[in-house]
Enzyme design. Structure first.
Site, PDB file in Angstrom:
ATOM      1  N   TYR A 187       0.847  -1.203   0.000  1.00  0.00           N
ATOM      2  CA  TYR A 187       0.000   0.000   0.000  1.00  0.00           C
ATOM      3  C   TYR A 187       0.874   1.243   0.000  1.00  0.00           C
ATOM      4  CZ  TYR A 187       0.956   0.526   5.021  1.00  0.00           C
ATOM      5  OH  TYR A 187       1.574   0.698   6.240  1.00  0.00           O
ATOM      6  N   CYS A 188       0.322   2.326  -0.524  1.00  0.00           N
ATOM      7  CA  CYS A 188       1.010   3.616  -0.543  1.00  0.00           C
ATOM      8  C   CYS A 188      -0.051   4.708  -0.608  1.00  0.00           C
ATOM      9  CB  CYS A 188       1.991   3.706  -1.712  1.00  0.00           C
ATOM     10  SG  CYS A 188       1.224   3.459  -3.328  1.00  0.00           S
ATOM     11  N   THR A 189       0.343   5.946  -0.820  1.00  0.00           N
ATOM     12  CA  THR A 189      -0.596   7.066  -0.723  1.00  0.00           C
ATOM     13  C   THR A 189      -1.765   6.945  -1.694  1.00  0.00           C
ATOM     14  OG1 THR A 189       1.235   8.501  -0.051  1.00  0.00           O
ATOM     15  CG2 THR A 189      -0.810   9.578  -0.738  1.00  0.00           C
TER      16      THR A 189
END
Length: 297
Positions: A187-189
């Site tokens: 996951y990331c922004t």
């Protein structure tokens, strides 16, 4: 009073003439009075821009007219042109700088060989299904390590990376070999870093890799602070961080006094400027706004 908004989006698609797209995007943003950052490469576009609401809507509509950008997933948030110092539109070898421009494969459908996309609701179903079978889903943070100081998924693994350039070395260090047979959710922004990271992991023998579709932003819009996310989301503009509801936990701690905080400040040493967490009181003096263990620079 005019309404202002910020949009965040990316699109992986082959671009035959990145510089022509750069000139078009710059002219479009200047015409509409938008500011922000746009990166373009032969593999696609990565953009965060802000301005007056109707101007931003027109920008999105026009951008989607480009053949490869029809299906871009646009995330909207509060803010405007004032949250960015200027308009920056550049061509780069990579739209996310992992230092592996030759490894990423992109076609008209996006990244080839990346992790399986999971919408927020699908993520919860995966976690529940694996739990019923006695398996644990591993959350793998695809951001710079400091971003996770103020917010992350519960029990997530946060790799020791200062920039995305550090990820390949980190993945090849052997630290995470035990995860290669486990279900791993990256996951990331907004999702873009995990498009690349998940493909790098698959290429290095991780067998069951997923990526959170739309990133933390889309997850937060869906579940606010009632899901598996804890804390605030770091963002790369003047806002510095955002919360998904009034119920957001403050998990960051002041580096000086350990008081709860989500506010990063630059070190007051002009040759350092390292981002560090400070509470309001400790940030009020140049003497305390210095790296506690000495500046690296």
């Amino acid at each position: 009073m005019a309404l202002n908004r910020i949009v965040l989006f990316y699109g992986f698609t082959p671009i035959t003439d990145p510089d022509a797209v750069r000139l078009w995007q710059r002219a479009l943003c200047e015409k509409l009075g938008l500011t922000g950052r746009i990166l373009i490469s032969k593999d696609g576009i990565n953009a965060t821009v802000g301005g007056e609401l109707n101007a931003v809507k027109q920008y999105v509509k026009t951008t989607r007219e480009y053949k490869g950008f029809h299906g871009i997933d646009v995330k909207w948030s509060d803010g405007g042109a004032e949250d960015f110092p200027r308009l920056s539109v550049k061509v780069r070898d990579e739209i996310v700088s992992f230092g592996a421009p030759g490894e990423l494969k992109v076609d008209a459908n996006g990244v080839v060989g990346g992790g399986t996309h999971l919408k927020p609701e699908e993520l919860h179903r995966l976690v529940d299904a694996k739990k019923e079978r006695g398996e644990e889903v591993v959350f793998f943070d695809g951001r710079n390590a400091f971003e996770a100081q103020i917010g992350k998924f519960k029990d997530a693994i946060v790799p020791d990376v200062a920039t995305t350039h550090d990820f390949i070395k980190e993945l090849e260090s052997g630290k995470y070999d035990a995860l290669k047979d486990k279900p791993v959710v990256t996951y990331c922004t907004g999702g873009i870093r995990c498009e690349v990271l998940s493909s790098l992991m698959v290429n290095r023998g991780f067998k069951e890799v997923y990526q959170l579709d739309g990133g933390i932003v889309r997850y937060g819009e869906t579940f606010k602070d009632q899901g598996l996310w804890e804390g605030s989301l770091y963002v790369f503009d003047k806002r510095m961080h955002l919360e998904f509801s009034d119920e957001a936990k403050t998990i960051g701690e002041c580096v000086r006094c350990s008081a709860p905080t989500s506010k990063f400040e630059n070190c007051s040493n002009p040759s350092c400027r390292t981002l560090t967490l400070y509470c309001t009181e400790c940030a009020s003096s140049p003497e305390t706004l210095r790296c506690p263990e000495g500046c690296a620079a």
